[in-house]
Write an enzyme that holds these catalytic residues in place. Structure first.
Site, PDB file in Angstrom:
ATOM      1  N   LYS A 120      -2.868  17.082  -1.749  1.00 38.87           N
ATOM      2  CA  LYS A 120      -1.700  16.328  -1.264  1.00 38.87           C
ATOM      3  C   LYS A 120      -2.131  14.917  -0.862  1.00 38.87           C
ATOM      4  O   LYS A 120      -3.325  14.633  -0.728  1.00 38.87           O
ATOM      5  CB  LYS A 120      -1.062  17.060  -0.099  1.00 38.87           C
ATOM      6  CG  LYS A 120      -1.953  17.159   1.124  1.00 38.87           C
ATOM      7  CD  LYS A 120      -1.315  18.020   2.203  1.00 38.87           C
ATOM      8  CE  LYS A 120      -2.233  18.125   3.408  1.00 38.87           C
ATOM      9  NZ  LYS A 120      -1.742  19.136   4.361  1.00 38.87           N
TER      10      LYS A 120
ATOM     11  N   TYR B  91     -11.147 -13.143  17.473  1.00 35.18           N
ATOM     12  CA  TYR B  91      -9.883 -13.263  18.213  1.00 35.18           C
ATOM     13  C   TYR B  91      -9.992 -12.648  19.594  1.00 35.18           C
ATOM     14  O   TYR B  91     -10.566 -11.568  19.762  1.00 35.18           O
ATOM     15  CB  TYR B  91      -8.761 -12.554  17.461  1.00 35.18           C
ATOM     16  CG  TYR B  91      -8.301 -13.274  16.218  1.00 35.18           C
ATOM     17  CD1 TYR B  91      -7.776 -14.561  16.293  1.00 35.18           C
ATOM     18  CD2 TYR B  91      -8.376 -12.671  14.970  1.00 35.18           C
ATOM     19  CE1 TYR B  91      -7.342 -15.227  15.157  1.00 35.18           C
ATOM     20  CE2 TYR B  91      -7.943 -13.317  13.824  1.00 35.18           C
ATOM     21  CZ  TYR B  91      -7.424 -14.603  13.929  1.00 35.18           C
ATOM     22  OH  TYR B  91      -7.007 -15.249  12.810  1.00 35.18           O
TER      23      TYR B  91
HETATM   24  C1  LIG Z   1      -2.877  19.997   4.350  1.00 32.06           C
HETATM   25  C2  LIG Z   1      -2.816  21.462   4.353  1.00 32.06           C
HETATM   26  C3  LIG Z   1      -3.985  22.232   4.277  1.00 32.06           C
HETATM   27  C4  LIG Z   1      -5.361  21.607   4.291  1.00 32.06           C
HETATM   28  O1  LIG Z   1      -5.726  21.316   5.611  1.00 32.06           O
HETATM   29  P1  LIG Z   1      -7.175  20.713   5.965  1.00 32.06           P
HETATM   30  O2  LIG Z   1      -7.174  20.627   7.426  1.00 32.06           O
HETATM   31  O3  LIG Z   1      -7.222  19.363   5.317  1.00 32.06           O
HETATM   32  O4  LIG Z   1      -8.169  21.630   5.395  1.00 32.06           O
HETATM   33  C5  LIG Z   1      -3.871  23.594   4.218  1.00 32.06           C
HETATM   34  N1  LIG Z   1      -2.652  24.189   4.225  1.00 32.06           N
HETATM   35  C6  LIG Z   1      -1.506  23.490   4.301  1.00 32.06           C
HETATM   36  C7  LIG Z   1      -0.214  24.198   4.324  1.00 32.06           C
HETATM   37  C8  LIG Z   1      -1.547  22.112   4.373  1.00 32.06           C
HETATM   38  O5  LIG Z   1      -0.408  21.418   4.448  1.00 32.06           O
END
Ligand SMILES: *Cc1c(COP(=O)(O)O)cnc(C)c1O
Length: 364
Positions: free
Chosen positions: A35, A256
């Site tokens: 994702k 800055y």
């Molecule tokens: C993003 C996600 C994961 C992965 O989580 P990590 O902490 O990056 O390993 C697993 N399951 C679901 C449903 C997610 O949305």
């Protein structure tokens, strides 16, 4: 010459990290979670390093299409399921499996016309209180899905809120196990933290684990453990070069707001990386960086296009020297993304997802 900043995606490290997570949860199949454009790495760029996964977990139909376009014929799971009825048509066409977490999604399925029944993952809200059916309502949802001709196989899913922290997973695991012990179907519960920390427990690893962050070379429970502890490798390097040097006298200030003041003579390097490249502005004085592979620190505020580093430990460094903001330096030294993330009060996830469009990306 383009501005000297570059991100590099490390294919071998992706492959290595996937192997590490797999070993932590023996016999479980692995959803490589891609994702958010593979956590900012780019699905197309990361794919080669992740192709040993058993399937890909993602959120967007577009991302599913992109994984299919790369030639992947294996399982793909939409981790949040569909958002509207016509998404189901694309699920049918692309053969995407999808999460079902609410009644509305079951309603859409019941209306869906398809020749191929769908594989679905029925999600339980076991305590995180984001997506899913409560344990009390889970069985009714399962029974309703089971009666639909549009549904083929039903798998069981939940998500932990505290797999990386002191609360742990015991309570949610108990809730999920109690409510599902007599239901058939494959199970998936564990994200990276649960897979690494509790993957030796068959009930936690289930049939499929869902690692994301660990595959991308960030320790899910940093600073309790770092990537070296989990034997993970950085999969993304953000590197830039020194484009200017200043020799400062005692009492001089930098950048800055003059937030840093020297108490002795000091040489600083000006680096071609700023917050418009995705490097957090909150990484103030003291944040570690590598110059020519040697650890030093940021001094002063990060500005839009530049930041400044202490060259005291690096008498040889100067114009053109390599600066590693995170990842792996040319000499092999490693600075985990978790370190600047912590300095910025955030997590590695956010930094890797936020590298700006203007930063050129290469794959090695
Ligand atoms: C993003 C996600 C994961 C992965 O989580 P990590 O902490 O990056 O390993 C697993 N399951 C679901 C449903 C997610 O949305």
């Amino acid at each position: 010459m383009p501005r000297p900043i570059q991100a590099t995606i490390h294919t071998a490290a992706l492959r290595h990290n996937l192997g590490c997570v797999r070993r932590a949860a023996p016999d479980a199949k692995v959803w490589g979670v891609v994702k958010a454009n593979a956590y900012g790495h780019g699905i197309e760029r990361a794919f080669h390093g992740l192709r040993a996964a058993d399937g890909f977990g993602l959120l967007d139909l577009q991302e599913g299409q992109r994984v299919r376009d790369l030639g992947w014929r294996g399982p793909i799971l939409l981790l949040e399921g569909v958002f509207e009825a016509r998404d189901l048509e694309l699920c049918s066409r692309l053969n995407l499996w999808h999460t079902v977490h609410c009644d509305e999604q079951i309603d859409m399925l019941a209306m869906h016309k398809t020749h191929q029944p769908h594989r679905v993952f029925l999600k339980m809200n076991s305590g995180m209180n984001r997506l899913g059916f409560t344990p009390q309502r889970y069985r009714a949802a399962w029974t309703r899905l089971d009666a639909l001709p549009q549904v083929d196989e039903i798998s069981l899913m939940t998500h932990f809120s505290d797999a990386d922290g002191p609360r742990g997973i015991a309570r949610q695991l108990q809730v999920f196990t109690d409510a599902t012990h007599d239901l058939p179907g494959e199970r998936t519960l564990a994200n990276s933290a649960a897979s690494l920390r509790f993957g030796d427990d068959a009930a936690v690893r289930g049939d499929w684990i869902r690692p994301g962050i660990a595959v991308y070379g960030s320790a899910p429970d940093f600073p309790d453990h770092d990537i070296a502890h989990w034997q993970l490798q950085p999969t993304m390097t953000l590197a830039a070069r020194i484009i200017g040097v200043q020799q400062l006298a005692p009492g001089d200030t930098v950048g800055y707001g003059s937030s840093f003041r020297t108490d002795a003579a000091m040489r600083i390097g000006v680096v071609a990386c700023g917050y418009a490249d995705g490097y957090p502005r909150h990484c103030s004085t003291g944040t570690p960086v590598l110059v020519d592979g040697v650890r030093t620190r940021i001094v002063g505020r990060v500005s839009m296009d530049m930041l400044t580093v202490d060259l005291t430990p690096l008498p040889q460094a100067g114009f053109g020297s390599e600066v590693t903001l995170w990842g792996r330096a040319g000499n092999g030294a490693v600075l985990a993304i978790d370190e600047p993330a912590r300095s910025a009060g955030t997590v590695g996830y956010e930094l890797m997802c936020a590298v700006a469009q203007r930063v050129p990306v290469m794959v090695d």
